[in-house]
Design a protein around this motif. Structure first.
Motif, PDB file in Angstrom:
ATOM      1  N   GLU A 174      14.216  49.278  -0.018  1.00  0.00           N
ATOM      2  CA  GLU A 174      13.448  47.935   0.422  1.00  0.00           C
ATOM      3  C   GLU A 174      14.672  47.093   0.970  1.00  0.00           C
ATOM      4  O   GLU A 174      14.450  46.650   2.018  1.00  0.00           O
ATOM      5  N   GLN A 175      15.678  47.246   0.356  1.00  0.00           N
ATOM      6  CA  GLN A 175      17.065  46.252   0.795  1.00  0.00           C
ATOM      7  C   GLN A 175      17.320  46.945   2.191  1.00  0.00           C
ATOM      8  O   GLN A 175      17.825  46.150   2.904  1.00  0.00           O
ATOM      9  N   ALA A 176      17.550  48.127   2.454  1.00  0.00           N
ATOM     10  CA  ALA A 176      18.011  48.857   3.583  1.00  0.00           C
ATOM     11  C   ALA A 176      16.916  48.287   4.864  1.00  0.00           C
ATOM     12  O   ALA A 176      17.598  48.072   5.880  1.00  0.00           O
ATOM     13  N   LEU A 177      15.889  48.313   4.442  1.00  0.00           N
ATOM     14  CA  LEU A 177      14.582  47.867   5.630  1.00  0.00           C
ATOM     15  C   LEU A 177      14.716  46.326   5.739  1.00  0.00           C
ATOM     16  O   LEU A 177      14.741  46.088   6.903  1.00  0.00           O
ATOM     17  N   ILE A 178      14.991  45.695   4.681  1.00  0.00           N
ATOM     18  CA  ILE A 178      15.195  44.124   4.952  1.00  0.00           C
ATOM     19  C   ILE A 178      16.510  43.766   5.971  1.00  0.00           C
ATOM     20  O   ILE A 178      16.459  43.046   6.938  1.00  0.00           O
ATOM     21  N   LEU A 179      17.427  44.651   5.487  1.00  0.00           N
ATOM     22  CA  LEU A 179      18.581  44.708   6.384  1.00  0.00           C
ATOM     23  C   LEU A 179      18.596  45.121   7.899  1.00  0.00           C
ATOM     24  O   LEU A 179      19.457  44.572   8.873  1.00  0.00           O
TER      25      LEU A 179
END
Length: 258
Positions: A45-50
């Motif tokens: 999730e955090q990688a996609l937000i980045l």
């Protein structure tokens, strides 16, 4: 040996970006635990937000005992949903965005207040929603072979896109367990079901989701969308085909694939 979360995220992210099926993580990490799987999902999730994505809500999956048993879990599972995958009823959806498309019909809720466990009940969950919408979840079977529940969790529970129908219906006073749906593919009735297929009532699914997020130190926020779980069988349409679901009181939702 604990899974390498960074490597797992890179692997799953590449599958999403290339729209290709890949082997389940448990082929390489057979001891993958539930806690590790959710840790991978959070990192994904955090990688996609980045990469510029935005989380617009949450979904419950495996909301019937047969699916839980098949995947080796003892309760439902949850995943995040992204703004880039939101469509409106009647839209044309590109089939090329999926490695292997599946369509589930679901009751969606729009949150009007924040909601997090512990102690959320279907009654308190009801007070936190603006209303319900007919919806499709357009899932993506990105794994080959026979993935386990922990594989599915790590990958975000097959999330790819959703289709939200209209209207937004207030549900106070409605028994959603009795909400019927007629499910069609290319104009032909495929199935008829009731929303009781979702843990007995979609509000129970909503309460479970809020309590489970609460245990993770998270919660649902006002304005987010929640998909509560599949009511009927999964359809596997191809480009050029269409699907439609008509609910008893919640309206209808449709889309076509191009």
């Amino acid at each position: 040996m604990p899974i390498n979360i960074d490597s797992a995220v890179d692997y799953l992210l590449q599958a999403r970006l290339t729209h290709q099926t890949v082997q389940p993580l448990t082929e390489f990490a057979p001891d993958l635990t539930l806690e590790e799987a959710y840790a991978v999902q959070r990192a994904l999730e955090q990688a996609l937000i980045l990469r510029g994505e935005r989380v617009i809500g949450w979904k419950s999956g495996f909301t019937n005992p047969a699916l839980q048993e098949r995947h080796g879990v003892t309760e439902p599972v949850l995943g995040f949903m992204l703004a880039s995958g939101v469509y409106s009823g009647g839209d044309a959806v590109p089939a090329e965005r999926f490695a292997a498309l599946g369509v589930e019909v679901e009751v969606a809720f729009l949150m009007k207040a924040d909601l997090a466990g512990p102690g959320v009940t279907p009654v308190s969950a009801l007070l936190a929603i603006e209303g319900a919408m007919p919806s499709f979840e357009l899932i993506d079977f990105r794994f080959s072979g026979t993935p386990r529940g922990v594989d599915v969790i790590a990958d975000g529970v097959y999330t790819n896109a959703i289709v939200l129908g209209r209207p937004l219906t207030p549900v106070a006073g409605l028994d959603l367990s009795l909400e019927g749906v007629v499910y069609e593919q290319n104009g032909q009735v495929i199935a008829t079901n009731t929303a009781a297929e979702v843990l007995g009532n979609p509000l129970i699914s909503l309460a479970w989701l809020a309590n489970t997020l609460g245990r993770m130190g998270r919660g649902l926020r006002a304005g987010e969308v929640v998909l509560t779980g599949s009511i009927s069988k999964v359809l596997r349409p191809k480009a050029g085909e269409s699907v439609r679901a008509s609910f008893t009181r919640l309206g209808s939702v449709s889309c076509r694939f191009v």
